[in-house]
Scaffold this motif. Structure first.
Motif, PDB file in Angstrom:
ATOM      1  N   THR A   1     -11.947  54.665 -28.049  1.00  0.00           N
ATOM      2  CA  THR A   1     -12.341  53.394 -27.057  1.00  0.00           C
ATOM      3  C   THR A   1     -12.404  53.884 -25.625  1.00  0.00           C
ATOM      4  O   THR A   1     -13.384  53.456 -24.572  1.00  0.00           O
ATOM      5  N   ILE A   2     -11.352  54.394 -25.060  1.00  0.00           N
ATOM      6  CA  ILE A   2     -11.199  54.696 -23.592  1.00  0.00           C
ATOM      7  C   ILE A   2     -12.429  55.824 -23.163  1.00  0.00           C
ATOM      8  O   ILE A   2     -13.078  55.378 -22.240  1.00  0.00           O
ATOM      9  N   PHE A   3     -12.825  56.717 -23.984  1.00  0.00           N
ATOM     10  CA  PHE A   3     -13.945  57.633 -23.469  1.00  0.00           C
ATOM     11  C   PHE A   3     -15.328  57.278 -24.326  1.00  0.00           C
ATOM     12  O   PHE A   3     -16.021  58.187 -24.006  1.00  0.00           O
ATOM     13  N   GLY A   4     -15.126  56.218 -25.038  1.00  0.00           N
ATOM     14  CA  GLY A   4     -16.665  55.876 -25.430  1.00  0.00           C
ATOM     15  C   GLY A   4     -17.044  56.937 -26.450  1.00  0.00           C
ATOM     16  O   GLY A   4     -18.501  57.204 -26.197  1.00  0.00           O
ATOM     17  N   VAL A   5     -16.518  57.373 -27.214  1.00  0.00           N
ATOM     18  CA  VAL A   5     -17.011  58.409 -28.158  1.00  0.00           C
ATOM     19  C   VAL A   5     -16.806  57.992 -29.803  1.00  0.00           C
ATOM     20  O   VAL A   5     -16.207  57.031 -29.952  1.00  0.00           O
ATOM     21  N   GLU A   6     -17.701  58.614 -30.723  1.00  0.00           N
ATOM     22  CA  GLU A   6     -17.980  57.873 -31.931  1.00  0.00           C
ATOM     23  C   GLU A   6     -16.751  58.367 -32.811  1.00  0.00           C
ATOM     24  O   GLU A   6     -16.388  57.638 -33.675  1.00  0.00           O
ATOM     25  N   GLN A   7     -16.275  59.421 -32.601  1.00  0.00           N
ATOM     26  CA  GLN A   7     -15.281  60.013 -33.581  1.00  0.00           C
ATOM     27  C   GLN A   7     -13.997  60.730 -32.500  1.00  0.00           C
ATOM     28  O   GLN A   7     -14.255  61.012 -31.253  1.00  0.00           O
ATOM     29  N   GLY A   8     -12.954  60.942 -33.104  1.00  0.00           N
ATOM     30  CA  GLY A   8     -11.673  61.417 -32.254  1.00  0.00           C
ATOM     31  C   GLY A   8     -10.607  61.610 -33.690  1.00  0.00           C
ATOM     32  O   GLY A   8     -10.519  61.068 -34.374  1.00  0.00           O
ATOM     33  N   GLY A   9      -9.790  62.449 -33.211  1.00  0.00           N
ATOM     34  CA  GLY A   9      -8.715  62.437 -34.138  1.00  0.00           C
ATOM     35  C   GLY A   9      -7.737  63.632 -33.551  1.00  0.00           C
ATOM     36  O   GLY A   9      -7.884  64.424 -32.507  1.00  0.00           O
ATOM     37  N   ILE A  10      -6.717  64.088 -34.234  1.00  0.00           N
ATOM     38  CA  ILE A  10      -5.477  65.114 -33.926  1.00  0.00           C
ATOM     39  C   ILE A  10      -5.651  66.196 -34.980  1.00  0.00           C
ATOM     40  O   ILE A  10      -5.305  65.660 -36.105  1.00  0.00           O
ATOM     41  N   LEU A  11      -5.783  67.302 -34.613  1.00  0.00           N
ATOM     42  CA  LEU A  11      -5.467  68.688 -35.505  1.00  0.00           C
ATOM     43  C   LEU A  11      -4.193  69.180 -35.342  1.00  0.00           C
ATOM     44  O   LEU A  11      -3.871  69.493 -34.151  1.00  0.00           O
ATOM     45  N   LEU A  12      -3.396  69.091 -36.396  1.00  0.00           N
ATOM     46  CA  LEU A  12      -2.153  69.822 -36.443  1.00  0.00           C
ATOM     47  C   LEU A  12      -2.244  71.144 -36.846  1.00  0.00           C
ATOM     48  O   LEU A  12      -2.829  71.438 -38.117  1.00  0.00           O
ATOM     49  N   LEU A  13      -1.842  72.387 -36.207  1.00  0.00           N
ATOM     50  CA  LEU A  13      -1.664  73.741 -36.545  1.00  0.00           C
ATOM     51  C   LEU A  13      -0.641  74.006 -37.240  1.00  0.00           C
ATOM     52  O   LEU A  13       0.651  73.766 -36.786  1.00  0.00           O
ATOM     53  N   LYS A  14      -0.572  74.394 -38.494  1.00  0.00           N
ATOM     54  CA  LYS A  14       0.574  74.796 -39.435  1.00  0.00           C
ATOM     55  C   LYS A  14       0.404  76.481 -39.529  1.00  0.00           C
ATOM     56  O   LYS A  14      -0.617  76.891 -40.056  1.00  0.00           O
ATOM     57  N   SER A  15       1.555  77.083 -38.660  1.00  0.00           N
ATOM     58  CA  SER A  15       1.405  78.375 -38.444  1.00  0.00           C
ATOM     59  C   SER A  15       2.840  78.965 -39.007  1.00  0.00           C
ATOM     60  O   SER A  15       3.936  78.202 -38.615  1.00  0.00           O
ATOM     61  N   ALA A  16       2.865  80.129 -39.606  1.00  0.00           N
ATOM     62  CA  ALA A  16       4.207  80.768 -40.053  1.00  0.00           C
ATOM     63  C   ALA A  16       4.878  81.224 -38.798  1.00  0.00           C
ATOM     64  O   ALA A  16       6.045  81.409 -38.880  1.00  0.00           O
ATOM     65  N   ASN A  17       3.908  81.925 -37.976  1.00  0.00           N
ATOM     66  CA  ASN A  17       4.271  82.349 -36.585  1.00  0.00           C
ATOM     67  C   ASN A  17       3.589  81.832 -35.404  1.00  0.00           C
ATOM     68  O   ASN A  17       2.868  82.735 -35.087  1.00  0.00           O
ATOM     69  N   PRO A  18       4.159  80.562 -35.036  1.00  0.00           N
ATOM     70  CA  PRO A  18       3.340  80.059 -34.034  1.00  0.00           C
ATOM     71  C   PRO A  18       3.513  80.818 -32.590  1.00  0.00           C
ATOM     72  O   PRO A  18       2.797  80.641 -31.691  1.00  0.00           O
ATOM     73  N   LEU A  19       4.548  81.531 -32.503  1.00  0.00           N
ATOM     74  CA  LEU A  19       4.737  82.310 -31.065  1.00  0.00           C
ATOM     75  C   LEU A  19       4.319  83.779 -30.871  1.00  0.00           C
ATOM     76  O   LEU A  19       4.198  83.990 -29.994  1.00  0.00           O
ATOM     77  N   ARG A  20       3.386  84.136 -32.050  1.00  0.00           N
ATOM     78  CA  ARG A  20       2.592  85.344 -31.861  1.00  0.00           C
ATOM     79  C   ARG A  20       1.527  85.286 -30.798  1.00  0.00           C
ATOM     80  O   ARG A  20       1.111  84.035 -30.632  1.00  0.00           O
ATOM     81  N   GLN A  21       1.071  86.327 -30.264  1.00  0.00           N
ATOM     82  CA  GLN A  21      -0.055  86.540 -29.603  1.00  0.00           C
ATOM     83  C   GLN A  21      -1.174  85.960 -30.119  1.00  0.00           C
ATOM     84  O   GLN A  21      -1.427  86.350 -31.182  1.00  0.00           O
ATOM     85  N   ARG A  22      -2.005  85.205 -29.357  1.00  0.00           N
ATOM     86  CA  ARG A  22      -3.180  84.427 -29.747  1.00  0.00           C
ATOM     87  C   ARG A  22      -4.460  85.406 -29.812  1.00  0.00           C
ATOM     88  O   ARG A  22      -5.306  85.513 -28.524  1.00  0.00           O
ATOM     89  N   GLN A  23      -4.477  86.344 -30.644  1.00  0.00           N
ATOM     90  CA  GLN A  23      -5.764  87.223 -30.782  1.00  0.00           C
ATOM     91  C   GLN A  23      -6.606  87.048 -31.976  1.00  0.00           C
ATOM     92  O   GLN A  23      -7.790  86.505 -31.932  1.00  0.00           O
ATOM     93  N   GLU A  24      -6.073  87.146 -33.074  1.00  0.00           N
ATOM     94  CA  GLU A  24      -6.956  87.028 -34.372  1.00  0.00           C
ATOM     95  C   GLU A  24      -5.846  86.132 -35.195  1.00  0.00           C
ATOM     96  O   GLU A  24      -4.621  86.123 -35.425  1.00  0.00           O
ATOM     97  N   PRO A  25      -6.487  84.989 -35.887  1.00  0.00           N
ATOM     98  CA  PRO A  25      -5.900  83.966 -36.511  1.00  0.00           C
ATOM     99  C   PRO A  25      -5.021  84.605 -37.708  1.00  0.00           C
ATOM    100  O   PRO A  25      -5.797  85.314 -38.535  1.00  0.00           O
ATOM    101  N   ASP A  26      -4.062  84.171 -38.334  1.00  0.00           N
ATOM    102  CA  ASP A  26      -3.457  84.665 -39.563  1.00  0.00           C
ATOM    103  C   ASP A  26      -4.025  83.955 -40.562  1.00  0.00           C
ATOM    104  O   ASP A  26      -4.621  82.589 -40.664  1.00  0.00           O
ATOM    105  N   PRO A  27      -4.173  84.668 -41.918  1.00  0.00           N
ATOM    106  CA  PRO A  27      -5.129  84.027 -42.954  1.00  0.00           C
ATOM    107  C   PRO A  27      -3.994  82.682 -43.369  1.00  0.00           C
ATOM    108  O   PRO A  27      -4.732  81.797 -44.049  1.00  0.00           O
ATOM    109  N   THR A  28      -2.862  82.577 -43.017  1.00  0.00           N
ATOM    110  CA  THR A  28      -2.158  81.505 -43.593  1.00  0.00           C
ATOM    111  C   THR A  28      -2.314  80.091 -42.567  1.00  0.00           C
ATOM    112  O   THR A  28      -1.577  79.137 -43.251  1.00  0.00           O
TER     113      THR A  28
END
Length: 600
Positions: free
Chosen positions: A178-205
């Motif tokens: 409503t605030i930004f006048g867009v048709e869709q919006g949502g929140i994506l939660l990232l589930k990671s076994a190791n969230p603190l690792r360096q962000r280079q290549e995503p883990d398959p899990t």
């Protein structure tokens, strides 16, 4: 004459529609033209248009594909983009582009004859109209800032009112649409076994879970299957926007719905900064079915809102862990009551135990609540002071330093809680290997010597008995966990030691059967009284000397040290005796490890 009349229209505080109405009427009156249309483009997605007379307001005008600053006149409209105006009785048109720093616009003048104002007269219109565009742009910026500030307040109100994380995400998504006048919006939660690792290549899990009513999309997918999400993940903590998704062949489940423009605001597991090392908890996504140029104010607002939601996620996670601990203690309490009913002969003992557990529970809740809320209260106050206008750069740096210190304090408390919870639940695996005690402890002692010498002029000493073992003694242990425990003990020794005193770390190998390794850390400072020594390793338990001197701490360090030492098959005890001819005490922590993990 014409420009003076237009300058007279520029009144401070006048609304945007009224200002345009006055300008178009003044132009028509001064130039004696039959039709005036003034269009102001405040942003790629926001414009204002005013026509005089108003009965010609529905005429569709074709804008040039590219902005040209030259004035153009048309005395024959038959083969021009303005041929439709001939039906309104107009025979000649002049177009006056209005370039400005903060906005741009167009002025159209129409006459029922082929006589148009001279070019120099039209040029004289530009300065006052460009000034008017600047006023309109500034008013629009003020309105947008007020709207975005209100948006942040509304999101904060949702955070304050809704304690359930899932319901909060649903409500926040709807509010942001409503605030930004867009048709869709949502929140994506990232589930990671190791969230603190360096962000280079995503883990398959690594997976993404969608929290919204976006029914055209799946509720979960892999990070590897979403190119858009991978780019946003790697760019975090920066907000990433795509004005038009058709400019690149993206592969993403998000494009399963008719989406042309996207905004990704990362939910970060740390303070609002540009540090790339912070873990990504997820994203707030805004989507529009048509191309859109996102404004800097919109991007900045979404970054702040995402920070609010990310901080709330961490806070809720900590509260859930606290609640879990409380439920565990409550369960123990109920079990004790059942035992008391069955074993009446032990009633007195059981009542005393229940009172003790209840007191621990109350102390635990009180301490956790205080330790979690105190930094938040300080940060809120610092933010409030930063928002006040007129603050000097020195004051701003002071309040920013306060925010950084309190956030680090909150992060350390949550980190210690999580690590202690993992240790108590035996969720972390030991990695035993041989550790040369001499070099490892020498490096650690030197580190603390450098740290505490400028602060309290402390002297750290490392001793081995027999002395020849300083280069030979090896230790079969988990080096990381062992050095973490020693670092925590050395930190405590530095905090509680009397200024200009000695801190001694002694290592002794006892060769008699059964052989053992003993590590003793001693410092001179406040006393740990005998009645406190049996409780000093409990969570959130601090000695009276620490509280009396207002020494900062969470009361989790020694509990964590004891848990680590016991996982390493050792034991730890404490003693505190008065120093002769002095007003302080000699406090020693003794770590005892079995011979099975000692060698040369």
């Amino acid at each position: 004459m014409v420009s003076a009349a237009l300058y007279d229209c520029l009144e401070f505080g006048i609304s945007s529609p009224r200002l345009l109405t006055r300008l178009t009427a003044a132009i028509a009156q001064q130039l004696q033209v039959d039709w005036v249309c003034l269009r102001v483009d405040l942003s790629p997605s926001q414009s204002l248009t005013e026509t005089w007379p108003t009965n010609l307001a529905d005429v569709n005008l074709v804008l040039p594909q590219e902005f040209h600053p030259d004035i153009c006149t048309y005395t024959d409209l038959r083969h021009t983009p303005y041929h439709a105006l001939m039906a309104q009785g107009l025979e000649a048109i002049a177009t006056v582009p209005l370039p400005a720093q903060q906005a741009q616009g167009y002025l159209w003048l129409g006459c029922q004859s082929q006589t148009l104002p001279q070019i120099n007269t039209l040029e004289a219109l530009r300065p006052p109209l460009q000034l008017a565009l600047g006023i309109l742009a500034q008013q629009n910026r003020i309105v947008n800032c007020q709207q975005y500030q209100q948006a942040q307040r509304e999101i904060q109100q949702l955070i304050d009112e809704i304690q359930d994380t899932q319901k909060l995400f649903q409500a926040a998504s709807t509010q942001l649409q409503t605030i930004f006048g867009v048709e869709q919006g949502g929140i994506l939660l990232l589930k990671s076994a190791n969230p603190l690792r360096q962000r280079q290549e995503p883990d398959p899990t690594d997976t993404l879970e969608l929290k919204s009513s976006w029914s055209e999309l799946p509720t979960q997918w892999s990070l590897q299957d979403c190119e858009l999400c991978q780019v946003a993940w790697q760019k975090a903590p920066l907000v990433w926007v795509i004005a038009d998704t058709t400019t690149h062949p993206w592969q993403s489940p998000l494009l399963g719905s008719p989406v042309r423009s996207l905004l990704f605001a990362p939910l970060m597991g740390g303070q609002l900064s540009s540090q790339h090392s912070q873990p990504v908890l997820g994203f707030v996504i805004l989507a529009q079915r048509s191309p859109r140029q996102w404004l800097p104010e919109e991007i900045q607002t979404m970054a702040s809102i995402a920070h609010q939601l990310g901080r709330t996620m961490i806070h809720h996670q900590a509260l859930r862990q606290v609640q879990s601990l409380v439920e565990e203690r409550t369960s123990q309490l109920k079990w004790s009551l059942e035992v008391q009913a069955k074993l009446s002969q032990q009633m007195r003992h059981q009542i005393q135990q229940l009172r003790h557990l209840n007191r621990l529970k109350d102390d635990f809740l009180s301490t956790v609540s205080h330790e979690l809320n105190t930094p938040l209260a300080t940060m809120k106050l610092a933010i409030k002071m930063l928002k006040q206008p007129g603050r000097s750069p020195e004051k701003q740096r002071t309040y920013l330093n306060i925010l950084d210190q309190e956030l680090n304090r909150e992060s350390k408390l949550i980190h210690d809680l999580l690590q202690l919870q993992q240790a108590e639940a035996s969720e972390f695996a030991l990695k035993p290997q041989r550790l040369a005690l001499g070099p490892a402890l020498s490096e650690l002692v030197q580190k603390f010597q450098d740290r505490w010498t400028p602060l309290k002029q402390l002297q750290f000493h490392l001793r081995f008995k027999p002395k020849a073992l300083s280069t030979k003694l090896q230790f079969e242990t988990d080096p990381e966990q062992f050095l973490n425990a020693m670092s925590e003990l050395l930190t405590n020794a530095g905090k509680y030691a009397t200024p200009k005193s000695n801190v001694t770390l002694s290592v002794e190998y006892l060769g008699r059967s059964p052989a053992r390794i003993q590590i003793r850390l001693c410092n001179d400072g406040a006393a740990i009284h005998t009645e406190e020594q049996s409780q000093i390793f409990d969570k959130f338990r601090r000695g009276t000397g620490a509280t009396a001197q207002a020494i900062p701490g969470t009361g989790l360090g020694l509990a964590l040290v004891k848990t680590i030492v016991e996982h390493l098959e050792g034991s730890i005890t404490v003693s505190s005796d008065p120093n002769p001819h002095r007003n302080d005490y000699r406090t020693c922590f003794l770590l005892d490890f079995p011979q099975a993990i000692a060698g040369f």
